[in-house]
Structure formats: structure tokens, C-alpha cells
Write a protein that holds these residues in place. Sequence first.
Motif, PDB file in Angstrom:
ATOM      1  N   ALA A  47       0.831  -1.205   0.000  1.00  0.00           N
ATOM      2  CA  ALA A  47       0.000   0.000   0.000  1.00  0.00           C
ATOM      3  C   ALA A  47       0.864   1.252   0.000  1.00  0.00           C
ATOM      4  N   ALA A  48       1.890   1.239   0.827  1.00  0.00           N
ATOM      5  CA  ALA A  48       2.768   2.403   0.885  1.00  0.00           C
ATOM      6  C   ALA A  48       3.446   2.629  -0.454  1.00  0.00           C
ATOM      7  N   MET A  49       3.855   1.545  -1.064  1.00  0.00           N
ATOM      8  CA  MET A  49       4.516   1.662  -2.354  1.00  0.00           C
ATOM      9  C   MET A  49       3.532   2.186  -3.393  1.00  0.00           C
ATOM     10  N   ALA A  50       2.327   1.663  -3.367  1.00  0.00           N
ATOM     11  CA  ALA A  50       1.339   2.131  -4.330  1.00  0.00           C
ATOM     12  C   ALA A  50       1.046   3.609  -4.119  1.00  0.00           C
ATOM     13  N   ALA A  51       1.093   4.039  -2.867  1.00  0.00           N
ATOM     14  CA  ALA A  51       0.813   5.439  -2.569  1.00  0.00           C
ATOM     15  C   ALA A  51       2.010   6.333  -2.877  1.00  0.00           C
ATOM     16  N   ALA A 103      11.467  -7.495  -5.983  1.00  0.00           N
ATOM     17  CA  ALA A 103      11.608  -6.023  -5.938  1.00  0.00           C
ATOM     18  C   ALA A 103      10.650  -5.469  -6.974  1.00  0.00           C
ATOM     19  N   TYR A 104       9.924  -4.442  -6.613  1.00  0.00           N
ATOM     20  CA  TYR A 104       8.960  -3.924  -7.589  1.00  0.00           C
ATOM     21  C   TYR A 104       8.880  -2.416  -7.528  1.00  0.00           C
ATOM     22  N   THR A 105       8.523  -1.857  -8.659  1.00  0.00           N
ATOM     23  CA  THR A 105       8.385  -0.409  -8.799  1.00  0.00           C
ATOM     24  C   THR A 105       7.035  -0.117  -9.434  1.00  0.00           C
ATOM     25  N   ARG A 106       6.663   1.132  -9.380  1.00  0.00           N
ATOM     26  CA  ARG A 106       5.387   1.504  -9.990  1.00  0.00           C
ATOM     27  C   ARG A 106       5.515   1.601 -11.502  1.00  0.00           C
ATOM     28  N   THR A 107       6.614   2.213 -11.915  1.00  0.00           N
ATOM     29  CA  THR A 107       6.777   2.461 -13.345  1.00  0.00           C
ATOM     30  C   THR A 107       8.164   1.977 -13.748  1.00  0.00           C
ATOM     31  N   ARG A 108       8.429   2.087 -15.010  1.00  0.00           N
ATOM     32  CA  ARG A 108       9.789   1.835 -15.477  1.00  0.00           C
ATOM     33  C   ARG A 108      10.780   2.584 -14.603  1.00  0.00           C
TER      34      ARG A 108
END
Lengths: 320, 320
Positions: B138-142, B271-276
Amino acid sequence: MAVPTLRQLEYLVTVVDTGSFTRAAERLHVTQPALSHQMRALESTVGGPLLERLPRSVRLTPMGRAVLPHARAALAEAERLHRAARRTAGLEEGELEVAVIYSVSLGILPPVLRAWRRRHPGVRIRLREYPHADRLQAAMAAGRADLAIGPEPAGWEGPIRELGVEEFAIVLPADDPLADRPTGTLALTDLADRAWVHYAPDNGLADLLDHVCAQAGFHPQAAIRAEQTSAAPLLAAAGLGPALVPANIVSPHFDGILLRPDPPIRRTLVAYTRTRPDPITAAFADLLARQARVNPPGFPATATALDRKDADASADPQRG
Amino acid sequence: MAVPTLRQLEYLVTVVDTGSFTRAAERLHVTQPALSHQMRALESTVGGPLLERLPRSVRLTPMGRAVLPHARAALAEAERLHRAARRTAGLEEGELEVAVIYSVSLGILPPVLRAWRRRHPGVRIRLREYPHADRLQAAMAAGRADLAIGPEPAGWEGPIRELGVEEFAIVLPADDPLADRPTGTLALTDLADRAWVHYAPDNGLADLLDHVCAQAGFHPQAAIRAEQTSAAPLLAAAGLGPALVPANIVSPHFDGILLRPDPPIRRTLVAYTRTRPDPITAAFADLLARQARVNPPGFPATATALDRKDADASADPQRG
DNA sequence: GAACCGCCATGAGCGAATTTTATCGCAGCG
DNA sequence: CGCTGCGATAAAATTCGCTCATGGCGGTTC
């Protein structure tokens, strides 16, 4: 690829501060597409994305984080620039370069500087002194000062403001046979055979003394040639010979004798600039014209009325 | 009346530095009229003349003198901005915000951080730890971090890079009757009647423990609920009860016993990111994928191969 | 789950600002 | 007295930035 625009930086920080393109746009009074375009342009000039567009907010990329403080700093600097400009316009700060001939910095200028400093403490004055009116004029023409104070410059094209007529006095020691003239005046020819306290060759007063003596019909012998103008009256009072000095440079507690030459020797003092003076220069010229007592009323007394109440008259540009 | 342009400021300082409009224009690769216009525009925005045009040179007005240092400062700041941007692109400096679940910051991350720091000393890492995978996601998405490291996020849309499968171990004190299994494995049901070293409610491992125990057919009693994940193995070794912990967070000199659950309990770390990801984030993700030993080869030994020679592989973007 | 809303991106068009080209005025100089 | 260097000015062309209109995309609401 080139330098960013300050407005682009302003856009960036506003977007970051508001957390939204739309809110930033309305705060900046532009439409949102304009902001989008500018941000994109900025990102292309810095070479990478600065913002990550999230669904309900924006977020700085690492590059954005690195760049943001500099953007703020540049904007702050621009703001300081604007403030500095306004302050100079309001005479709150600045630096004025004034060029004068020697006698001015000895005579009329100090009280004026004192009054100026009291009124505009933020405006520094840098003084440049010239021994000869021609050198002063040349330096002024070459742009080495904002304002020049000295004898009327020949063929000057910029604005000139008259300050008054400077009167010259003959200095003799108190025990000189010619000292106690009841009229207080003396013809130069009476001193034709004396050895004079002359001036160094590059001092403008050397030319002046030679000139007036030539008009009186003789050539002055030099007992000494003073480098410093202010030394001349002291040397004369000490008995080295008569001296011709601007009356206003002699201290009130001077122990020599001042006699008015007959016919009087005068020169007009003026302040002049190359162009229409800027606010600071104009204000200084105004103060100068109002406060400078080129000659004390009761010559040879040298008390200048420096503490006269002054009205803040408007600084209308002079001739030119 | 508005803000000046950085280019106008650049024009100003170049004119001052070269002492001439014409020379400044050629140095700036523009024509001289353009420069004249811009200077006039700048003078109108700051509200007064900045330059005095002399026959063979230019001269600053008092306002120009007051303004010039700020112009230089603003330009210098823009230059620094550009350099900072280039440096982040070159991974020379920057700041990366990484969000992780607790076990990652205890286990796989420290050696990776050490390697990162050695390679990119200018890029600071800010770490944000979350006790629960859902909160992390959630924090990452935010948008609270550039990169998240944790269990595979459900329904994530951005790029995801797999790091490895994290294996869980059961911790018992050395003197526990079940401790010296020759197989090194243990069925959870053998501990069904024990009071466990459980986790605080908001810790994701609490849910995990409850879940795997439920699958094994029992509900774990809690002897204590550890707030800090790293405390669990220590408490277990001290005899409070068995604990289930990621194998990789246990120190090599740990004095408890680690047994592999049968069947094994695993979760994939990614490991994940929102965008490139931007260059810095991509580089960090690369290093992470190459260097992170999610589980040591000889489980339950916890020596991770941190000092492995690394080849600088290219940072190709992941899936997404 | 379908419509709605907020938010940003994109494209076209337009007006203003910037630059260029060409020319003038002026001062200094040989 | 013409020449030269330098900056200002005028007009034309180009670029730039803004607005308007529209589209896409998530997220929210009923």
C-alpha cells in the motif's frame, strides 16, 4: 539541452509543493496543459524525468530530488535580485562611484557625505580623487564613475548641475608684512617677487596658479611644489611662501592668514554625469546641490552649513 | 514586471564580462539586436537601467551593480542544477528511497547496501521498513518509495523482478527434545501443542504463522508476541517456545537450532516499482537481483555470499 | 458494474515574444 | 572627411508559450 527557464523551475517547485499539476496550475494562474508542457520541456532539458505522476499525487524521482533544491535556490536568487533592484530604486542600498578633484574631497564633500550617510546608510560611496580637472573629466568620460564633481568640464554633453562658485584665497603666515591688510584683500602683483608654495605638475592648481599669475603679469617662482593640495596652506602658514588655495579647504582653526585676491579668483564647481542620472545618482546630486556650501558666507571663515534642515525635494533631472 | 529569464541574466553577465554588446552577442551566438532587446526587457522587468552604454564600453549603473551578483548566483545555481541532474543520471549522486518488509532489512539487504555503498558512494539510500507485506504494498502504491522489496504483491501492475525464494526455519533451543533430528526437518504438527513465539498483530509474520499452522491443522498458542522480528529467534533460543522465522535473518553465530519445516515454508521475494525505474532505481534493482542471496546454499547456515565478484551486467528493464 | 469525477497528456490554433535581417545614427580615428 | 566600430531601431520571420478542446486512465459512487 539549454538552460532551463526560471519559470519552469517555478512550475516545478509549485507542482512539488502542491503535489498536483492541476492545483499548481491554478496557483500559478495558468492552465494545466501549459504546466504539463513546461514540465516536459524542463525534463527534456535536464535530461531525465523529474516527477513521477501518481494517480492522486506526484512524486519526485531521484533526479528530481537532486534538482529541486537548486531550483529553489535559483528562484530565491532571482527574488533577491528583484529585491536588490527595488532597494536601489528606493535608495535603500547601492554603491555610488563619485569622482572629484582634490579640492572637493577636502572641502565641500565631507559634510555632504556625512549627511548622505545619515540619510541612506545602505548606499556606499566610493570616491575617486583626481588632481586635475582635465583628468577628472577624462576619467568621467571614460566611464570610471557615476558622478563627477569639479570645475565645469569643457564641451561636456551630459547633464551638468551647478554647485556654486569656488573662491580662492591667498594664504600668508600671520607674521607676514602683508598679512594685516585692513581690506582683507591683496593684489597678486604684490607677491610677484615672492617664492610661492606651488603645486606638483600634475595638480590642476599648478596650472591655475601659473595662469592667474600670468594674467597678473608675472611668473610665480616655486619655493616648493606641494603634492598634496591640503599641504599648501600649511606650508604657506609656516612661512615657505604665499599659496593660492580654494578658500573652502582651509580649516576653521587655521593659524595662517587668508586674503581675498584682488581681483577675485573664482571657478565654478559643478556636478556632472554622462547621461540622465539614475535614482541614486540623482539623489546624491540633489543633496550635493542643496547642501554643498562652496563658499562660506563670511569668507574666509569656512564653516559650512551642513546641518541645515533639508526638504526632500524631488530629484528632477537636470539639463540634458 | 514578472520574473526575469535566466537567459536574460546570462546576457547581462556576458555583456558585463565582455564589456560590449557586440562581443557578448557573438560569444552567446546570437545577433546583437537580440541582445539589445533582451537587455532592454530585463531592465524593464527590474524597473530601471542596469547598464550605461558608453562609446567604447558599457558600465554598470548602481542598480546594475546591486543586481549583478544575484544574476551570477542564479546562473551558478542553474549550472549546479544541471550538474546535479547529470550526476544522478551517471549514478554519481542521488537519493533512493527503498521500502522493505522487516525481514528484508534484517536479512538480505545489509550486504547489498554495503556493496551499493562501495559502488555508488554518492547515492544515499533511505530505508522505510514495514511490518506487513500489505502495508508495504500500500505504501509503495501510494508513492512513498522508489522501490519496494518484499513478498510478491498481489495484482501489482508495475515492473516486478524476482529475487529468490525465501525459506522459513523453525527455531528451537539447543536443549529442546526435538532439536537433534537427524534429518534436520520437522513437521509443524509436532509443535501443535507448544506455546509459540508469536508475532505482534501488525507484523506480517503473525498472519503467516497463523496461516501455515492452520494448514497443518492447528492454531498456534502464543507464549509471547514479538514486536521486533529479529527478537523472535532469540526468544525461541532462550526457550520461550518455537518460532518460525525467515532463515536468512538468523545470525551465523546463533546458538539456537534451526530446523527445516516439512513441508517447507517458502515465499518469493521480489523487488517492484510503480513504473519503469529511473537509472538509479534500476541500478539498485540490478545489484539487488544479482547479489541478494535470499537463502544461503547450505540452509540453515546463514552465511550469505556478499563478497561475490560481481560483473556489471546491463540494467535492462524488467517485465512491465 | 456503470456512470462519474479528478487528474494528467496530447494536439491544434493563436498570439506574443524572440530572433534575424537590414539599416540608421553616432562617435572616434586616420 | 570618409572610415570604422558599436549600439539602437524597424520590420519580418520564426519560435515559443499559452489556451481550448479532447482523450485516456484510475478511482469512486450509487
